[in-house]
Design a protein around this motif. Structure first.
Motif, PDB file in Angstrom:
ATOM      1  N   THR A   1      13.454  35.784 -74.099  1.00 31.12           N
ATOM      2  CA  THR A   1      11.946  34.917 -73.350  1.00 31.12           C
ATOM      3  C   THR A   1      11.876  33.495 -74.223  1.00 31.12           C
ATOM      4  O   THR A   1      10.866  32.730 -72.774  1.00 31.12           O
ATOM      5  N   SER A   2      12.873  33.153 -74.534  1.00 32.24           N
ATOM      6  CA  SER A   2      12.599  31.416 -74.758  1.00 32.24           C
ATOM      7  C   SER A   2      13.638  30.914 -73.535  1.00 32.24           C
ATOM      8  O   SER A   2      12.883  30.057 -73.369  1.00 32.24           O
ATOM      9  N   GLU A   3      14.092  31.713 -72.486  1.00 34.43           N
ATOM     10  CA  GLU A   3      14.273  31.199 -71.324  1.00 34.43           C
ATOM     11  C   GLU A   3      13.411  31.688 -70.163  1.00 34.43           C
ATOM     12  O   GLU A   3      13.698  31.182 -68.394  1.00 34.43           O
ATOM     13  N   GLU A   4      12.072  32.626 -70.277  1.00 33.41           N
ATOM     14  CA  GLU A   4      11.988  32.726 -69.275  1.00 33.41           C
ATOM     15  C   GLU A   4      10.674  31.685 -69.417  1.00 33.41           C
ATOM     16  O   GLU A   4       9.982  31.550 -70.311  1.00 33.41           O
ATOM     17  N   ASN A   5       8.945  31.701 -67.839  1.00 35.08           N
ATOM     18  CA  ASN A   5       8.405  31.110 -67.928  1.00 35.08           C
ATOM     19  C   ASN A   5       6.986  31.873 -67.986  1.00 35.08           C
ATOM     20  O   ASN A   5       6.314  32.161 -67.766  1.00 35.08           O
ATOM     21  N   VAL A   6       6.617  31.558 -69.977  1.00 37.70           N
ATOM     22  CA  VAL A   6       5.508  33.332 -70.793  1.00 37.70           C
ATOM     23  C   VAL A   6       4.429  31.901 -70.594  1.00 37.70           C
ATOM     24  O   VAL A   6       3.989  31.051 -70.960  1.00 37.70           O
ATOM     25  N   THR A   7       3.736  33.151 -69.730  1.00 37.91           N
ATOM     26  CA  THR A   7       2.457  32.325 -69.291  1.00 37.91           C
ATOM     27  C   THR A   7       1.183  32.841 -71.108  1.00 37.91           C
ATOM     28  O   THR A   7       0.092  32.700 -70.570  1.00 37.91           O
ATOM     29  N   ASN A   8       1.637  34.017 -70.644  1.00 33.50           N
ATOM     30  CA  ASN A   8       0.660  34.326 -71.341  1.00 33.50           C
ATOM     31  C   ASN A   8       1.292  35.692 -72.561  1.00 33.50           C
ATOM     32  O   ASN A   8       2.085  36.334 -72.559  1.00 33.50           O
ATOM     33  N   LEU A   9       0.868  35.794 -73.849  1.00 32.07           N
ATOM     34  CA  LEU A   9       1.300  36.972 -75.032  1.00 32.07           C
ATOM     35  C   LEU A   9       0.320  38.340 -75.044  1.00 32.07           C
ATOM     36  O   LEU A   9      -0.964  38.245 -75.267  1.00 32.07           O
ATOM     37  N   VAL A  10       0.929  39.501 -75.644  1.00 28.93           N
ATOM     38  CA  VAL A  10       0.383  40.576 -75.458  1.00 28.93           C
ATOM     39  C   VAL A  10       0.708  41.365 -76.697  1.00 28.93           C
ATOM     40  O   VAL A  10       2.046  41.127 -76.676  1.00 28.93           O
ATOM     41  N   GLY A  11      -0.365  41.006 -78.235  1.00 26.98           N
ATOM     42  CA  GLY A  11       0.362  41.986 -78.884  1.00 26.98           C
ATOM     43  C   GLY A  11       0.004  42.086 -80.573  1.00 26.98           C
ATOM     44  O   GLY A  11      -1.720  41.269 -80.095  1.00 26.98           O
ATOM     45  N   VAL A  12       0.067  42.364 -81.938  1.00 31.21           N
ATOM     46  CA  VAL A  12      -0.589  42.113 -82.411  1.00 31.21           C
ATOM     47  C   VAL A  12      -0.771  40.050 -83.073  1.00 31.21           C
ATOM     48  O   VAL A  12       0.623  40.021 -83.471  1.00 31.21           O
ATOM     49  N   PRO A  13      -1.077  40.360 -83.522  1.00 30.65           N
ATOM     50  CA  PRO A  13      -1.099  38.544 -84.403  1.00 30.65           C
ATOM     51  C   PRO A  13       0.196  38.526 -85.535  1.00 30.65           C
ATOM     52  O   PRO A  13       1.151  37.573 -85.260  1.00 30.65           O
ATOM     53  N   THR A  14       0.022  39.564 -86.646  1.00 31.85           N
ATOM     54  CA  THR A  14       1.168  39.981 -86.726  1.00 31.85           C
ATOM     55  C   THR A  14       2.835  39.159 -86.888  1.00 31.85           C
ATOM     56  O   THR A  14       3.580  38.433 -86.700  1.00 31.85           O
TER      57      THR A  14
END
Length: 498
Positions: free
Chosen positions: A197-210
């Motif tokens: 994912t460090s090589e992707e254009n990530v625009t949004n995150l989905v998950g548990v905060p921790t």
């Protein structure tokens, strides 16, 4: 999305009619199931008959039916074939729970909730550019149902169940690929996810905060920077749920130093998708009323009674604590989910999650719930410059010559300027927030000052790993009414120091 916003507006306008029609539909569809025949569903025509005929169920009471489903039997609780089960993390007791997930629950609840989350976000943020990149989703894992290996059924974290069943188009807009996202070796998975994912254009995150924090830290270390926007410059929103975001907000502000970053909360669980934030910069959640879930509410002081009073949506009041009771399109009938909520608005119906019926401390009549703890910790952090990562708390029981109290184990990302001051502020604010706690603390009559341990970074991660509880659906037990968790944690810390 615009069409769906119109549909949402309809259930906002006619909430009680939507819920009544939904109950009628659920009962009608299940009338020929074993459960439906047992309770005479074909003769039920209104809520009062349903309430009088069908008892309130705990997981333990429904488990004999669920166990048969897991062994391959069908038409027990719900008419359509059940081949998937969501495995809960077991935060309310030591045993895992297996929640049936029907095709209707996937389509009309879980998938619909995900699509509505995006619709409501875009409706509030019409200038969004989240679709120019990918969504990073931290999922769990799944496996073949060992109770019936030949039945072609599976169980896993609810996130894994959803991701495994997503339509093909949804896979193109998310990262990493399923074979990585659904890995069961959590440490290896985080490493691979960080690399990909460090090589992707990530625009949004989905998950548990921790677990999202853990992944972001891995990505930062991998790229040698302390600003995630150096890697994901177009990151604009984090869709989060499962635990309160309040204690983590300051840490996320440091990890993602952007005034334009949005945080959007959801309320979903193994049993269903219940609520979505629909207004920016709010921690209230819109109760979603057309997801195949019929809601009832138990006044908190009756939540552990065998035959509690139950209220429908038109009977609830603002500010009161209710245990949530659900009937679903996967065959959970008048099921006590274990969560407690409060209504913040009745038009439309908006809620806040206030805690869990079995996730509290009440060893001395203090009735301390998670909502109290989160508020007090947040204030103590703000006034001592602390940033919290994880915590758990439990009672210190009366002993000969000593009084009772509460013991807190807290892992800080940034320790408070003075731990004694932090402890004092925690105690003072718990007393302000919770009158029962305050009464027990009066002149140290029943409870003395809380004991607070500041533990090294990585403590909770190592403890969860030792317990086999790494993964997106596993949560640190915040409050426990016994010392099982905290003693285990303190023992591990002690042995490490030795």
């Amino acid at each position: 999305m615009k069409k769906r916003i119109h549909d949402i507006e309809l259930f906002l306008k006619y909430p009680h009619e939507v819920q009544r029609e939904l109950l009628k539909k659920l009962v009608t569809e299940a009338k020929h199931t074993e459960f439906g025949k047992k309770y005479g569903f074909k003769d039920i025509s209104n809520y009062e008959e349903f309430k009088n005929r069908v008892p309130v169920h705990s997981y333990e009471q429904l488990f004999p039916y669920i166990e048969r489903l897991m062994k391959g039997e069908q038409n027990i609780l719900w008419p359509s074939e059940i081949t998937w089960f969501a495995k809960s993390s077991g935060t309310t007791n030591a045993r895992s729970k297996f929640i049936p997930v029907s095709q209707e629950a996937l389509e009309d609840c879980h998938f619909k909730g995900g699509k509505d989350l995006i619709s409501l976000y875009v409706n509030s943020n019409p200038e969004t550019r989240m679709f120019t990149g990918k969504g990073l989703t931290i999922g769990g894992s799944h496996q073949i149902n060992e109770f019936s290996p030949d039945s072609n059924s599976f169980y896993g974290d609810v996130s894994a169940v959803i991701m495994k069943n997503l339509p093909i188009w949804a896979q193109f807009i998310r990262t990493p690929k399923l074979e990585v996202a659904l890995m069961d070796k959590w440490e290896e998975k985080i490493e691979k996810m960080a690399m990909i994912t460090s090589e992707e254009n990530v625009t949004n995150l989905v998950g548990v905060p921790t677990w999202t924090i853990l992944l972001i830290q891995k990505v930062l270390a991998l790229k040698g920077t302390n600003n995630i926007l150096d890697i994901w410059p177009n990151l604009e929103v984090f869709f989060h749920g499962a635990v309160s975001f309040t204690p983590y907000r300051e840490l996320f502000n440091k990890l993602i130093p952007s005034s334009g970053m949005n945080y959007w909360e959801t309320y979903n669980a193994s049993e269903g998708f219940f609520g979505i934030q629909d207004v920016a910069n709010s921690d209230d959640l819109l109760l979603m009323l057309d997801y195949g879930i019929f809601y009832e509410f138990i006044p908190y002081d009756q939540h552990d009674e065998e035959h509690p009073d139950t209220l429908t949506l038109d009977q609830v009041e603002i500010g009161k604590n209710y245990a949530l009771l659900i009937t679903t399109n996967a065959g959970l009938w008048r099921y006590k989910i274990g969560d407690t909520i409060k209504f913040t608005s009745l038009s439309p119906y908006r809620i806040k999650i206030s805690g869990r019926t079995k996730h509290f401390i009440n060893a001395f009549g203090e009735e301390l719930i998670i909502e109290n703890a989160e508020k007090a910790i947040t204030i103590a952090c703000e006034n001592t410059g602390a940033i919290i990562d994880n915590y758990t708390a439990a009672p210190i029981y009366f002993d000969e010559g000593s009084k009772g109290g509460h013991e807190w184990v807290i892992e800080f990302k940034q320790s408070p300027s003075d731990l004694d001051t932090f402890s004092q502020l925690l105690d003072e604010n718990l007393r302000k927030i919770n009158s029962d706690y305050d009464a027990k603390r009066y002149k140290d009559m029943a409870l003395v000052m809380p004991v607070v341990h500041d533990v090294p970074e990585g403590t909770f991660y190592n403890w969860m790993k030792k317990r086999g509880k790494l993964g997106g659906q596993n949560k640190v037990p915040r409050l426990s009414n016994n010392r099982e968790h905290i003693d285990s944690l303190l023992e591990m810390i002690s042995s490490t120091q030795v």
